[in-house]
Design a protein around this motif. Structure first.
Motif, mmCIF file in Angstrom:
data_model
loop_
_atom_site.group_PDB
_atom_site.id
_atom_site.type_symbol
_atom_site.label_atom_id
_atom_site.label_comp_id
_atom_site.label_asym_id
_atom_site.label_seq_id
_atom_site.Cartn_x
_atom_site.Cartn_y
_atom_site.Cartn_z
ATOM 1 N N MET A 228 -48.399 29.177 13.445
ATOM 2 C CA MET A 228 -47.171 28.572 12.924
ATOM 3 C C MET A 228 -45.926 29.338 13.343
ATOM 4 S SD MET A 228 -48.469 27.606 9.096
ATOM 5 C CE MET A 228 -49.798 26.423 8.814
ATOM 6 N N LEU A 229 -46.084 30.615 13.625
ATOM 7 C CA LEU A 229 -44.932 31.436 14.000
ATOM 8 C C LEU A 229 -44.802 31.610 15.512
ATOM 9 C CD1 LEU A 229 -45.186 34.235 11.277
ATOM 10 C CD2 LEU A 229 -43.591 32.316 11.347
ATOM 11 N N MET A 230 -45.714 30.980 16.292
ATOM 12 C CA MET A 230 -45.683 31.160 17.743
ATOM 13 C C MET A 230 -44.377 30.665 18.359
ATOM 14 S SD MET A 230 -49.483 30.372 19.247
ATOM 15 C CE MET A 230 -48.935 30.731 20.898
ATOM 16 N N GLY A 231 -43.853 29.593 17.795
ATOM 17 C CA GLY A 231 -42.612 29.049 18.336
ATOM 18 C C GLY A 231 -41.373 29.667 17.716
ATOM 19 N N GLY A 232 -41.571 30.705 16.905
ATOM 20 C CA GLY A 232 -40.441 31.335 16.224
ATOM 21 C C GLY A 232 -39.574 32.180 17.142
ATOM 22 N N LYS A 233 -38.373 32.475 16.673
ATOM 23 C CA LYS A 233 -37.446 33.304 17.423
ATOM 24 C C LYS A 233 -37.020 34.493 16.575
ATOM 25 C CE LYS A 233 -35.495 29.403 20.018
ATOM 26 N NZ LYS A 233 -34.255 28.661 20.354
ATOM 27 N N SER A 234 -36.702 35.575 17.246
ATOM 28 C CA SER A 234 -36.202 36.759 16.548
ATOM 29 C C SER A 234 -34.739 36.546 16.199
ATOM 30 C CB SER A 234 -36.344 37.999 17.430
ATOM 31 O OG SER A 234 -37.699 38.222 17.760
ATOM 32 N N ILE A 235 -34.405 36.759 14.940
ATOM 33 C CA ILE A 235 -33.006 36.644 14.522
ATOM 34 C C ILE A 235 -32.642 37.862 13.675
ATOM 35 C CG2 ILE A 235 -33.137 34.122 14.483
ATOM 36 C CD1 ILE A 235 -33.033 34.377 11.371
ATOM 37 N N PHE A 236 -31.368 38.044 13.469
ATOM 38 C CA PHE A 236 -30.899 39.161 12.655
ATOM 39 C C PHE A 236 -29.995 38.621 11.554
ATOM 40 C CE2 PHE A 236 -31.619 40.716 16.942
ATOM 41 C CZ PHE A 236 -32.476 41.801 16.708
ATOM 42 N N LEU A 237 -30.412 38.821 10.317
ATOM 43 C CA LEU A 237 -29.589 38.497 9.164
ATOM 44 C C LEU A 237 -28.867 39.791 8.769
ATOM 45 C CD1 LEU A 237 -32.003 36.265 7.057
ATOM 46 C CD2 LEU A 237 -30.163 35.543 8.580
ATOM 47 N N ASP A 238 -27.631 39.888 9.248
ATOM 48 C CA ASP A 238 -26.911 41.152 9.142
ATOM 49 C C ASP A 238 -27.698 42.205 9.905
ATOM 50 O OD1 ASP A 238 -24.945 42.900 8.476
ATOM 51 O OD2 ASP A 238 -25.498 43.112 6.378
ATOM 52 N N ASP A 239 -28.252 43.216 9.213
ATOM 53 C CA ASP A 239 -29.039 44.232 9.902
ATOM 54 C C ASP A 239 -30.536 44.056 9.647
ATOM 55 O OD1 ASP A 239 -29.050 44.842 7.244
ATOM 56 O OD2 ASP A 239 -28.760 47.003 7.511
ATOM 57 N N LYS A 240 -30.937 42.874 9.168
ATOM 58 C CA LYS A 240 -32.336 42.621 8.830
ATOM 59 C C LYS A 240 -32.993 41.768 9.929
ATOM 60 C CE LYS A 240 -34.142 43.585 5.585
ATOM 61 N NZ LYS A 240 -34.967 44.769 5.273
ATOM 62 N N PRO A 241 -33.897 42.351 10.738
ATOM 63 C CA PRO A 241 -34.606 41.561 11.749
ATOM 64 C C PRO A 241 -35.649 40.661 11.088
ATOM 65 C CG PRO A 241 -35.422 43.810 11.747
ATOM 66 C CD PRO A 241 -34.266 43.774 10.790
ATOM 67 N N MET A 242 -35.694 39.387 11.488
ATOM 68 C CA MET A 242 -36.652 38.430 10.929
ATOM 69 C C MET A 242 -37.118 37.467 12.007
ATOM 70 S SD MET A 242 -35.052 37.553 7.160
ATOM 71 C CE MET A 242 -36.644 37.087 6.514
ATOM 72 N N VAL A 243 -38.174 36.728 11.691
ATOM 73 C CA VAL A 243 -38.672 35.686 12.583
ATOM 74 C C VAL A 243 -38.279 34.346 11.991
ATOM 75 C CG1 VAL A 243 -40.703 34.590 13.583
ATOM 76 C CG2 VAL A 243 -40.615 37.081 13.363
ATOM 77 N N SER A 244 -37.638 33.513 12.807
ATOM 78 C CA SER A 244 -37.219 32.188 12.364
ATOM 79 C C SER A 244 -38.111 31.136 13.014
ATOM 80 C CB SER A 244 -35.758 31.934 12.758
ATOM 81 O OG SER A 244 -35.418 30.579 12.560
ATOM 82 N N ALA A 245 -38.843 30.390 12.196
ATOM 83 C CA ALA A 245 -39.688 29.302 12.687
ATOM 84 C C ALA A 245 -39.194 28.003 12.060
ATOM 85 C CB ALA A 245 -41.148 29.556 12.330
ATOM 86 N N VAL A 246 -38.463 27.227 12.838
ATOM 87 C CA VAL A 246 -37.915 25.965 12.342
ATOM 88 C C VAL A 246 -38.944 24.869 12.584
ATOM 89 C CG1 VAL A 246 -36.035 24.314 12.513
ATOM 90 C CG2 VAL A 246 -35.589 26.767 12.846
#
Length: 455
Positions: A228-246
């Motif tokens: 489910m996260l394979m198509g996700g992208k790395s994003i940064f919420l302020d200084d918090k790195p996260m994986v975004s899977a829309v």
């Protein structure tokens, strides 16, 4: 690490480069007997050279390429041969077209097919020689990796071990242990590679981090959440790195292009395979006088039901809704060959044309299997997010008796990575199924060697 191991990438690169040079040279030298200008610098020669190189590189990347040390020799030979043959056909056709001018042919002529066949035969010999020579060099430098397998049960062990042992030149399994073994870390410390299969997430993370910290190669099984996260992208919420899977459906443009491609390919498929389907129908009818087509309810997008069309491969009284087993006596003599070469699937071009199916997508399962698999694996219903397809990851990589979970993982990989280019690649890779070993169509029930934990 000795000197040869340090230089192995360079050695393999030189072998691969020499092979490609010989493939190109074969085409130009042989065809120069008919087109003498091919060995002289000119715009036409340049166009021919570029066409051959671009096609060869593109098709090699699609079919798998010169994967020395990673794949067995037969799949490498098959992928390189397919890429080169298609390149030859297209480049030769281009030569024939370019030869229509005031100095040569007044109209199009498909010239020198005998030279084309000679080119292909020589190139196949080159591919065969350099594949096996490359493998000999690689495995002469690299001995099998010392491996251990960590699982949660002997059932899981007997699922993964037959797959690993098919690659004896790559992997030497010395230990097979349960994930609760107190000696797990001591055993891993002595290995080059660790296989982690179907163990709880907490322990999986622990073992994986150990491998990373100690430079151990690690192979782990997919979990549904991983897909489910394979198509996700790395994003940064302020200084918090996260994986975004829309999570979204195909866009309007993607649906339009996919449907247009389905219609075009199904029409071409029906025209090109028409003679094969006619001969198959005659043979089926001649064997026992029964029905030619077999219809069965299948589920597609959103659980919608439709009748899938297949050539009948079992005796008419035995065409019940039950998956085939290994050496199934219900399969007819003609059906055996139709299944072996996937000819029984050709009538599904009509399903695609009608809109019941797509060319690429998860394989539509029998309704009985959908209910059974969903009861055991609730996520199995996720496959119904898109239309069922004639081909796809599960149909190309998988086998008839691939486990439901592995089929689901392959199908979800396609859904999450979907693109028009991926569809094109999978369509082109489908032909490789014809060259796979018989076990690609084997039924359920085949017995394998039993493995037990070593401690």
């Amino acid at each position: 690490m000795n000197i040869l191991q340090k230089a192995q990438r360079t050695i393999i690169f030189l072998i691969k480069s020499l092979m490609y040079i010989l493939l190109i040279a074969t085409f130009f030298v042989v065809f120069s007997t008919e087109y003498s200008w091919l060995l002289h610098l000119s715009r036409t020669t340049g166009v021919t050279f570029v066409t051959f190189c671009v096609l060869e590189v593109s098709l090699v990347s699609i079919y798998g390429g010169y994967a020395i040390g990673r794949l067995k020799s037969k799949p490498i030979v098959t992928s390189l041969s397919l890429a080169t043959i298609v390149t030859d056909l297209v480049t030769h056709l281009q030569l024939c077209i370019m030869n229509v001018n005031e100095n040569n042919n007044e109209y199009f002529v498909y010239e020198s097919p005998d030279l084309l066949i000679l080119v292909m035969l020589i190139q196949l010999g080159i591919i065969f020689l350099f594949t096996y020579a490359g493998q000999a060099v690689y495995f002469g430098i690299n001995k099998p990796e010392r491996c251990c397998v960590i699982t949660n049960s002997e059932m899981a062990l007997n699922t993964v071990m037959p797959k690993i042992t098919r690659y004896k030149k790559q992997y030497n399994v010395t230990d097979m242990i349960h994930f609760t073994s107190p000696n797990a870390f001591d055993i891993m410390s002595k290995c080059d590679t660790v296989f982690i299969y179907e163990i709880p997430t907490k322990q999986k993370i622990l073992f994986t981090e150990y491998c990373y910290a100690n430079n151990k190669n690690v192979y782990t099984s997919f979990e549904i959440s991983d897909i489910m996260l394979m198509g996700g992208k790395s994003i940064f919420l302020d200084d918090k790195p996260m994986v975004s899977a829309v999570i979204r459906d195909l866009t309007l443009e993607q649906r339009f292009m996919k449907r247009a491609m389905d219609i075009a390919i199904s029409l071409v498929g029906i025209i090109l395979t028409g003679p094969i389907m006619l001969i198959s129908a005659i043979l089926i009818k001649a064997e026992d006088g029964g029905k030619i087509l077999f219809r069965q309810k299948r589920a597609t997008k959103g659980g919608e039901l439709f009748d899938v069309y297949k050539f009948r491969t079992m005796t008419e009284v035995d065409t019940v809704n039950e998956s085939a087993k290994n050496n199934d006596k219900r399969i007819t003599k003609v059906g055996k060959y139709l299944r072996k070469f996937r000819v029984d699937e050709l009538p599904q071009f009509f399903n695609i044309l009608k809109g019941d199916m797509s060319v690429v997508g998860p394989r539509p399962e029998m309704i009985e299997n959908v209910s059974k698999y969903t009861a055991e694996l609730p996520e199995f219903s996720y496959r119904l997010k898109v239309k069922g397809g004639l081909t796809g990851y599960a149909q190309i990589v998988g086998k008839y008796n691939t486990s439901p979970k592995d089929k689901l993982v392959l199908d979800l990989m396609y859904i999450e990575k979907y693109s028009l280019w991926l569809d094109i690649k999978l369509i082109m890779q489908t032909i490789t199924v014809l060259f796979k070993a018989d076990d690609s169509t084997e039924g359920f029930g085949k017995t394998e060697k039993k493995y037990e934990f070593t401690e």
